[in-house]
Write a protein that holds these residues in place. Structure first.
Motif, short mmCIF file in Angstrom:
data_model
loop_
_atom_site.label_atom_id
_atom_site.label_comp_id
_atom_site.label_asym_id
_atom_site.label_seq_id
_atom_site.Cartn_x
_atom_site.Cartn_y
_atom_site.Cartn_z
N LEU A 68 1.04 -1.28 0.04
CA LEU A 68 0.08 0.01 -0.15
C LEU A 68 0.90 1.32 -0.06
N VAL A 69 1.68 1.23 0.73
CA VAL A 69 2.95 2.46 0.96
C VAL A 69 3.53 2.55 -0.46
N LEU A 70 3.96 1.46 -0.91
CA LEU A 70 4.89 1.47 -2.26
C LEU A 70 3.96 2.18 -3.36
N GLU A 71 2.85 1.70 -3.39
CA GLU A 71 1.68 2.03 -4.27
C GLU A 71 1.65 3.85 -4.33
N HIS A 72 1.63 4.26 -2.85
CA HIS A 72 1.39 5.59 -2.68
C HIS A 72 2.52 6.41 -3.29
N LEU A 73 3.76 5.72 -2.86
CA LEU A 73 4.89 6.34 -3.13
C LEU A 73 5.28 6.45 -4.70
N LYS A 74 4.67 5.44 -5.55
CA LYS A 74 4.93 5.49 -7.15
C LYS A 74 4.01 6.38 -7.63
N SER A 75 2.86 6.88 -6.93
CA SER A 75 2.06 7.88 -7.40
C SER A 75 2.72 9.39 -7.22
N LEU A 76 3.67 9.22 -6.10
CA LEU A 76 4.26 10.51 -5.89
C LEU A 76 5.69 10.86 -6.90
N ASP A 77 6.12 9.65 -7.28
CA ASP A 77 7.42 9.69 -8.12
C ASP A 77 6.97 10.32 -9.46
N ASP A 78 7.62 11.59 -9.73
CA ASP A 78 7.36 12.11 -11.03
C ASP A 78 7.78 11.40 -12.10
N ASN A 79 8.97 10.81 -12.07
CA ASN A 79 9.73 10.25 -13.00
C ASN A 79 10.30 8.90 -12.44
N PRO A 80 9.29 7.76 -12.60
CA PRO A 80 9.73 6.34 -11.93
C PRO A 80 11.01 5.73 -12.54
N SER A 81 11.30 6.22 -13.91
CA SER A 81 12.47 5.42 -14.29
C SER A 81 13.89 5.90 -14.08
N GLU A 82 13.88 7.24 -13.48
CA GLU A 82 14.91 7.77 -12.97
C GLU A 82 15.47 7.22 -11.69
N GLU A 83 16.59 6.69 -11.44
CA GLU A 83 17.01 5.98 -10.14
C GLU A 83 17.99 6.94 -9.31
N LEU A 84 17.65 6.57 -8.14
CA LEU A 84 18.64 7.55 -7.01
C LEU A 84 20.04 6.91 -7.10
N SER A 85 21.11 7.96 -7.03
CA SER A 85 22.42 7.59 -7.05
C SER A 85 22.92 7.40 -5.57
N GLN A 86 24.09 6.40 -5.54
CA GLN A 86 24.48 6.37 -4.32
C GLN A 86 24.97 7.61 -3.69
N ASP A 87 25.48 8.62 -4.24
CA ASP A 87 26.00 9.74 -3.57
C ASP A 87 24.56 10.82 -3.10
N GLU A 88 23.62 10.73 -4.00
CA GLU A 88 22.31 11.19 -3.38
C GLU A 88 21.87 10.61 -2.12
N ALA A 89 21.84 9.25 -2.16
CA ALA A 89 21.40 8.53 -0.95
C ALA A 89 22.27 8.62 0.43
N LYS A 90 23.58 9.14 -0.10
CA LYS A 90 24.45 9.22 1.25
C LYS A 90 24.46 10.63 1.85
N SER A 91 23.95 11.61 0.72
CA SER A 91 23.79 13.11 1.38
C SER A 91 22.36 13.07 2.04
N ILE A 92 21.60 12.23 1.84
CA ILE A 92 20.30 12.35 2.62
C ILE A 92 20.42 11.72 3.87
N PHE A 93 21.40 10.76 4.11
CA PHE A 93 21.67 10.18 5.28
C PHE A 93 22.49 10.85 6.31
N GLU A 94 23.30 11.50 5.47
CA GLU A 94 24.28 12.47 6.35
C GLU A 94 23.27 13.68 6.71
#
Length: 677
Positions: free
Chosen positions: A543-569
């Motif tokens: 249910l949460v994943l389906e909601h997140l898919k509706s919020l994703d403007d560009n589902p084909s675009e993937e998150l990079s490792q640096d972007e994930a690291k920046s969020i965690f920091e």
């Protein structure tokens, strides 16, 4: 018309009749609801009833007699509100021959003045009289201050009028109050020493002291000595049938009563009004009372007295900085008094120490690890009274110190069977602890979504808060906590992760945070990967994943490792995650059949159904969002076809089936092996 119909029952409550014919609860309910009613005609009807029938007819205009019908010791707030209304309407006013001074007289029975040096004779007050004079004096004190402020801002004749009114109020107040501070102290002491029956009157007189002037050095010394006596006064106690001491009161607040402790604190602040003087006074007394506790020679009553005073200090303290460089340092209070008190053998000492730990944590910039650890231990392993106190303290700390940061540690510490190992409590206790943790999680989310303070200007709305203080940051912390549990979980861990997932549904995630949305999707997919056998959890995750898919403007675009690291920091989270690792949402396993093993008479059905399954296996797999629904439909279809074929097999000739089963025994064995696999 419907509104008037609803008003009729409320007006009907304002019934006429003898005041004494009503029970006390009915009188107070009529006043409490009627005077505060939102409809003006209802409040007017209540005032008319109170003024014309109850006060004038039943009590002959005597406010003291009126209060006797309200049980002021039980319904103090209602009686106080009624007096305030009567004063605002000008219906009551002390006469010239009535004042508090008439209860303080010389040994010869004459009234005292400031020049009198002999010990006064005290006439004890009834509860109604003490409350009456306290409300009267407070009203005069506020009026004098308000008129004085108006006189200072006005000009000309208007200022002179306001000044005259302020002077009249001050003169009347001086005529009512005790003639000297010494007389006031003697009056209060006499009521305190009179015992529990005069406890209410004693508290009213303590509050009366906040209207006295202690600026003179001698008066200040007298009042300060009296305040220290109040602070050193221990809990009242009595002996039970076995000779054990039992504390009278709540066993938490100074004097065994929250209202009494507040009255003492207000008087102490009035007497010691200079900056830092109140904290210095309190810490001196705490340090003195703490000596036998630190030397381990104090009994539980001494521990409770010291901790009740510490609680009063922490409740009225602004910060730990205001407590530094005094008789005892804050760190010493924590490590030498509060933490040892929380481990005391007596449960009442533990309870008040846990309360003090919660108050101490609110004054810290960030709660210390030892403090939070002790609260967790008390919540998980202590009896209900202490556990409830610890849960309140943990929730308070979580709400005060960034709810998003304190959410996961708080809910984890409150959940039974996670940090405390295998809980030995009964299923009933465990269920209540889980409900309490769920309620706490919902409360924190609601507090984050509904700010306590709203700025009048709209400039703050355009300011983007940091990620660690947003619902998106909380969502990441929750999902990281869910990922930390592997596929094989205990019952407590399954319930805990499911509760966290249900909390995710309550969060309002913003589509503008695209990288955060993709990171949550990736983490949730990992949760689903480890929860393939947990149907309830997998359902909530999808249910949460389906909601997140509706919020994703560009589902084909993937998150990079640096972007994930920046969020965690930015969240201050140390989490090692390989964002490039492939993650798929597993399919829900087909439900295991509960039917017995097929007999040899069902060979043909098995062959045909297995052929159908082979055909279905060669078909292309369904899309990921509809995987669960398609698998469920396919399983239902297969079961229906099996039932139809089974009915056909039964109608066939038995000999034909036997001949066929002899020729196909090898196929049967192979199918059985495949089904077992």
């Amino acid at each position: 018309a419907s509104r008037e119909y609803r008003l009729t029952p409320r007006k009907g409550e304002m019934i006429s009749g003898s005041f004494g014919s009503h029970i006390i609860k009915l009188r107070t309910t009529i006043l409490e609801r009627g005077l505060a009613d939102r409809a003006l005609n209802v409040s007017k009807e209540c005032l008319k009833l109170m003024k014309d029938q109850w006060l004038s007819n039943s009590c002959q205009g005597d406010p003291i007699e009126f209060l006797k019908y309200l049980d002021v010791e039980t319904y103090e707030s209602v009686a106080e509100s009624a007096l305030e209304v009567l004063l605002s309407e000008g219906l009551i006013m002390p006469s010239d021959d009535k004042s508090i001074q008439q209860y303080i007289s010389s040994a010869d029975g004459e009234a005292r003045d400031e020049s009198t040096c002999s010990t006064p004779s005290i006439q004890l007050m009834e509860p109604e009289i003490a409350l009456y004079w306290r409300v009267i004096c407070r009203n005069l004190h506020k009026s004098a201050q308000a008129k004085g402020s108006d006189a200072a801002t006005a000009m000309g004749a208007e200022a002179a009028v306001y000044a005259a009114e302020a002077s009249d109020a001050n003169d009347l107040l001086e005529r009512i109050l005790p003639a000297s501070v010494s007389d006031y102290v003697v009056l209060v002491k006499a009521h305190i020493e009179a015992g529990p029956n005069h406890h209410f009157a004693s508290r009213q007189l303590l509050l009366l002291g906040t209207m006295l002037d202690f600026s003179d050095a001698m008066l200040h010394k007298t009042a300060s000595s009296f305040v220290q006596e109040l602070l050193h006064r221990p809990f009242e106690q009595e002996l039970d049938e076995d000779g054990n001491s039992i504390v009278i009161g709540d066993g938490i607040n100074l004097g065994g009563d929250k209202d009494w402790a507040d009255a003492v604190s207000k008087l102490a602040k009035k007497v010691h009004s200079a900056p830092g003087e109140y904290e210095q006074l309190m810490l001196v007394v705490v340090e003195e009372l703490a000596r036998p506790c630190r030397e381990r020679t104090a009994d539980f009553l001494q521990w409770m007295h010291m901790l009740s005073l510490t609680s009063l200090l922490l409740e009225n303290g602004e910060s730990l900085h205001s407590l530094r460089e005094k008789a005892i340092e804050p760190e010493e209070i924590l490590h030498a008094l509060l933490l040892p008190g929380a481990k005391h053998t007596h449960l009442d000492v533990q309870r008040i120490a846990i309360k003090c730990l919660g108050l101490f944590g609110l004054l810290e910039k960030k709660p210390s690890e030892e403090l939070v650890r002790q609260l967790r231990v008390a919540f998980c392993r202590s009896p209900p009274p202490i556990s409830i106190m610890a849960s309140k303290a943990l929730v308070d700390l979580g709400m005060w110190h960034s709810p998003a940061e304190a959410f996961v540690p708080l809910i984890r510490s409150m959940w039974p069977g996670i940090d405390d190992g295998n809980s030995k409590n009964s299923s009933y206790v465990v269920s209540n602890q889980r409900k309490r943790a769920v309620q706490a999680s919902r409360f924190i989310v609601q507090m984050m979504q509904t700010p306590l303070y709203k700025s009048p200007d709209s400039l703050e709305e355009s300011i983007q808060p940091p990620l660690d203080r947003t619902e998106e940051g909380l969502a990441i912390r929750i999902v990281i906590e869910m990922v930390s549990f592997k596929a094989k979980k205990t019952a407590a861990e399954k319930a805990y992760v499911l509760a966290l997932c249900k909390t995710l549904v309550l969060l309002n995630l913003k589509s503008s945070e695209q990288n955060v949305i993709r990171l949550i999707k990736n983490l949730l997919s990992r949760v689903a990967d480890s929860a393939y056998s947990e149907k309830d959890l997998l359902k909530e995750v999808k249910l949460v994943l389906e909601h997140l898919k509706s919020l994703d403007d560009n589902p084909s675009e993937e998150l990079s490792q640096d972007e994930a690291k920046s969020i965690f920091e930015s969240l201050g989270v140390n989490y090692d995650m390989d964002i490039t690792a492939p993650v798929t949402v597993p399919q829900t396993p087909a439900p295991c059949s509960t039917r017995p093993a097929p007999s040899r008479r069902r060979v043909r059905r098995i062959e045909e159904s297995s052929d159908e399954e082979d055909e279905e296996e060669t078909s292309p797999p369904p899309s990921a969002p509809n995987t669960l629904m398609t698998r469920s439909h396919r399983a239902s279809k297969t079961a229906a076809l099996a039932k139809i074929m089974a009915s056909k097999v039964k109608k066939r000739d038995t000999d034909e089936v036997i001949e066929e089963e002899e020729g196909s025994s090898d196929v049967t064995a192979e199918d059985s092996d495949e089904s077992d696999e």
